[in-house]
Scaffold this motif. Structure first.
Motif, mmCIF file in Angstrom:
data_model
loop_
_atom_site.group_PDB
_atom_site.id
_atom_site.type_symbol
_atom_site.label_atom_id
_atom_site.label_comp_id
_atom_site.label_asym_id
_atom_site.label_seq_id
_atom_site.Cartn_x
_atom_site.Cartn_y
_atom_site.Cartn_z
ATOM 1 N N LYS A 2 46.935 44.783 46.518
ATOM 2 C CA LYS A 2 45.512 44.633 46.203
ATOM 3 C C LYS A 2 44.920 45.998 45.888
ATOM 4 N N TYR A 25 41.388 43.417 42.860
ATOM 5 C CA TYR A 25 42.402 42.920 41.933
ATOM 6 C C TYR A 25 43.678 42.599 42.704
ATOM 7 N N GLU A 26 44.193 41.404 42.505
ATOM 8 C CA GLU A 26 45.509 41.018 43.031
ATOM 9 C C GLU A 26 46.533 41.394 41.968
ATOM 10 N N ASN A 28 50.670 41.444 40.948
ATOM 11 C CA ASN A 28 52.039 41.003 41.189
ATOM 12 C C ASN A 28 52.894 41.428 40.008
ATOM 13 N N VAL A 32 47.843 42.364 36.784
ATOM 14 C CA VAL A 32 46.721 41.751 37.493
ATOM 15 C C VAL A 32 46.835 40.244 37.324
ATOM 16 N N THR A 33 46.882 39.533 38.449
ATOM 17 C CA THR A 33 46.985 38.073 38.402
ATOM 18 C C THR A 33 45.670 37.398 38.764
ATOM 19 N N GLU A 34 44.773 38.151 39.407
ATOM 20 C CA GLU A 34 43.496 37.578 39.825
ATOM 21 C C GLU A 34 42.558 38.730 40.164
ATOM 22 N N SER A 35 41.250 38.507 39.973
ATOM 23 C CA SER A 35 40.278 39.506 40.419
ATOM 24 C C SER A 35 39.001 38.787 40.835
ATOM 25 N N GLU A 55 39.988 43.220 53.944
ATOM 26 C CA GLU A 55 40.308 42.574 52.663
ATOM 27 C C GLU A 55 41.770 42.769 52.278
ATOM 28 N N LYS A 56 42.509 43.534 53.113
ATOM 29 C CA LYS A 56 43.928 43.830 52.883
ATOM 30 C C LYS A 56 44.168 44.616 51.581
ATOM 31 N N VAL A 57 43.262 45.573 51.322
ATOM 32 C CA VAL A 57 43.365 46.422 50.138
ATOM 33 C C VAL A 57 44.398 47.518 50.375
#
Length: 132
Positions: A2, A25-26, A28, A32-35, A55-57
């Motif tokens: 993240k 931003y996620e 993988n 970027v797969t999701e934001s 948030e596990k950043v």
């Protein structure tokens, strides 16, 4: 992984301790797969490192940042990339490509007791022009 970016109107916000939003931003396989945009709910300065940790950043891209926040992020295990500016999405893509333009020595140390500063002006000790 993240990645969080201090965020305002699509741009990298230039004062970490006063940011009202992060764009997270996620990532993988290097893409970027999701934001999504996360509101800080009025938390500032030292509390923001804990907020990002919850948030596990893993990585933070930001503009100016003070020494206390740097320490808190290091203690939270969050990689810091300060001194960035411009479009947030483009900065994340540049980071993923290994081409992020940032200044690891950026340090805002111009705070005065009880007040912040206007990031629309250049400040001694900031390491860059905060308004760019």
């Amino acid at each position: 992984m993240k990645i969080a970016v201090t965020y305002e109107n699509g741009e990298v916000f230039q004062h970490f301790g006063h940011t009202e939003q992060f764009k997270v931003y996620e990532v993988n396989d290097g893409k970027v797969t999701e934001s999504h945009i996360v509101d800080t709910n009025g938390q500032g300065h030292g509390a923001l490192a804990g907020f990002l940790q919850m948030e596990k950043v893993d990585v933070l891209i930001c503009g100016g940042i003070g020494g206390g926040a740097r320490t808190a992020l290091a203690e939270a295990g969050i990689e810091l990339l300060p001194g960035a500016s411009g479009n947030a999405d483009e900065q994340v893509e540049a980071y993923l490509a290994g081409a992020l333009n940032y200044d690891p020595d950026t340090l805002c140390s111009h705070h005065h007791e009880g007040e912040g500063h206007d990031c629309g002006e250049a400040h001694e000790g900031c390491g860059h022009h905060c308004g760019e």
